[in-house]
Design a protein around this motif. Structure first.
Motif, short mmCIF file in Angstrom:
data_model
loop_
_atom_site.label_atom_id
_atom_site.label_comp_id
_atom_site.label_asym_id
_atom_site.label_seq_id
_atom_site.Cartn_x
_atom_site.Cartn_y
_atom_site.Cartn_z
N GLN A 87 26.42 -8.63 -1.62
CA GLN A 87 27.24 -8.07 -2.69
C GLN A 87 26.41 -7.22 -3.64
O GLN A 87 25.20 -7.40 -3.76
N PRO A 88 27.04 -6.25 -4.32
CA PRO A 88 26.30 -5.47 -5.32
C PRO A 88 25.62 -6.38 -6.33
O PRO A 88 26.19 -7.37 -6.78
N GLY A 89 24.37 -6.05 -6.67
CA GLY A 89 23.58 -6.87 -7.56
C GLY A 89 22.76 -7.93 -6.86
O GLY A 89 21.90 -8.57 -7.50
N GLY A 90 22.99 -8.12 -5.58
CA GLY A 90 22.27 -9.12 -4.82
C GLY A 90 20.90 -8.65 -4.37
O GLY A 90 20.46 -7.55 -4.68
N SER A 91 20.22 -9.52 -3.60
CA SER A 91 18.87 -9.25 -3.15
C SER A 91 18.72 -9.53 -1.66
O SER A 91 19.43 -10.37 -1.10
N LEU A 92 17.79 -8.83 -1.04
CA LEU A 92 17.41 -9.05 0.35
C LEU A 92 15.92 -8.80 0.49
O LEU A 92 15.35 -7.98 -0.24
N ARG A 93 15.31 -9.47 1.46
CA ARG A 93 13.91 -9.26 1.79
C ARG A 93 13.81 -8.83 3.25
O ARG A 93 14.17 -9.59 4.15
N LEU A 94 13.34 -7.61 3.48
CA LEU A 94 13.17 -7.09 4.82
C LEU A 94 11.74 -7.32 5.30
O LEU A 94 10.80 -7.28 4.52
N SER A 95 11.59 -7.55 6.60
CA SER A 95 10.29 -7.75 7.21
C SER A 95 10.09 -6.78 8.36
O SER A 95 11.05 -6.37 9.01
N CYS A 96 8.85 -6.41 8.60
CA CYS A 96 8.49 -5.55 9.72
C CYS A 96 7.24 -6.11 10.38
O CYS A 96 6.19 -6.23 9.73
N ALA A 97 7.36 -6.46 11.65
CA ALA A 97 6.23 -6.93 12.44
C ALA A 97 5.70 -5.77 13.28
O ALA A 97 6.45 -5.18 14.05
N ALA A 98 4.42 -5.45 13.13
CA ALA A 98 3.81 -4.32 13.80
C ALA A 98 2.78 -4.80 14.82
O ALA A 98 2.09 -5.80 14.61
N SER A 99 2.65 -4.06 15.91
CA SER A 99 1.65 -4.37 16.92
C SER A 99 1.32 -3.11 17.71
O SER A 99 2.06 -2.13 17.66
N GLY A 100 0.21 -3.15 18.44
CA GLY A 100 -0.17 -2.04 19.29
C GLY A 100 -1.09 -1.02 18.63
O GLY A 100 -1.40 0.00 19.25
N PHE A 101 -1.51 -1.27 17.40
CA PHE A 101 -2.44 -0.38 16.71
C PHE A 101 -3.17 -1.17 15.64
O PHE A 101 -2.81 -2.32 15.34
N THR A 102 -4.21 -0.56 15.07
CA THR A 102 -5.01 -1.23 14.05
C THR A 102 -4.27 -1.14 12.72
O THR A 102 -4.46 -0.21 11.93
N PHE A 103 -3.43 -2.12 12.48
CA PHE A 103 -2.49 -2.11 11.36
C PHE A 103 -3.18 -1.87 10.02
O PHE A 103 -2.71 -1.08 9.20
N GLY A 104 -4.30 -2.54 9.78
CA GLY A 104 -4.96 -2.48 8.48
C GLY A 104 -5.65 -1.16 8.17
O GLY A 104 -6.14 -0.99 7.05
N PHE A 105 -5.68 -0.22 9.10
CA PHE A 105 -6.29 1.08 8.87
C PHE A 105 -5.34 2.09 8.25
O PHE A 105 -5.78 3.16 7.80
N TYR A 106 -4.04 1.81 8.24
CA TYR A 106 -3.06 2.82 7.90
C TYR A 106 -2.11 2.38 6.80
O TYR A 106 -1.72 1.22 6.71
N ALA A 107 -1.72 3.35 5.97
CA ALA A 107 -0.63 3.12 5.04
C ALA A 107 0.66 2.87 5.82
O ALA A 107 0.82 3.34 6.94
N MET A 108 1.56 2.12 5.22
CA MET A 108 2.85 1.83 5.84
C MET A 108 3.98 2.27 4.92
O MET A 108 3.86 2.20 3.69
N ASN A 109 5.07 2.69 5.54
CA ASN A 109 6.22 3.20 4.80
C ASN A 109 7.49 2.46 5.21
O ASN A 109 7.62 2.00 6.35
#
Length: 122
Positions: free
Chosen positions: A13-35
Motif C-alpha cells: 500500500q502507499p506509504g508502505g515499505s519493501l526491502r529488495l535483494s540482489c544476489a550476484a555471481s560470476g564476477f568479482t563483486f567487490g571490485f565494482y559499484a552496483m546500481n
C-alpha cells in the motif's frame, strides 16, 4: 557467466515499505559499484540508486532521494534496496546491475536478471 537474481518485490500500500535483494555471481563483486534500476510499464529503464565498490558512498535519483536506501555486503555478494514511504509512481520492475565500466569490459554479455516487480496500490 554473470548471474543477477533480484527478489523481495510484491504488492504494498502507499506509504508502505519493501526491502529488495540482489544476489550476484560470476564476477568479482567487490571490485565494482552496483546500481539499482527500475522500469515502469511503457517507460524506459531509469537509474534510481548507486553504491561504490566498498559501500562508502551512495547516490540516488531525485524521485527516490530520502525514501530509498542502498547497501551491500561484499562477503555475501549481495546488494539491497530498502524502500520506504512508497508511492504509486514507484510501481515498476526493479533490477540490479554492475556499473557501466564492468559491461564495457565484456561487450555482448550484459545480463539484467529477471527483475522483481514492485506494485504500490491501495
Amino acid at each position: 557467466q554473470v548471474q543477477l537474481v533480484e527478489s523481495g518485490g510484491g504488492l504494498v500500500q502507499p506509504g508502505g515499505s519493501l526491502r529488495l535483494s540482489c544476489a550476484a555471481s560470476g564476477f568479482t563483486f567487490g571490485f565494482y559499484a552496483m546500481n539499482w534500476y527500475r522500469q515502469a510499464s511503457g517507460q524506459e529503464r531509469e537509474l534510481v540508486a548507486s553504491i561504490t565498490s566498498a559501500g562508502s558512498r551512495t547516490d540516488y535519483s531525485d524521485a527516490v532521494k530520502g525514501r530509498f536506501f542502498i547497501s551491500r555486503d561484499n562477503d555475501k555478494n549481495m546488494v539491497y534496496l530498502q524502500m520506504s514511504n512508497l508511492k504509486p509512481e514507484d510501481t515498476a520492475v526493479y533490477y540490479c546491475n554492475p556499473e557501466e565500466l564492468f559491461w564495457k569490459l565484456y561487450p555482448g554479455v550484459r545480463n539484467w536478471g529477471q527483475g522483481t516487480q514492485v506494485t504500490v496500490s491501495s
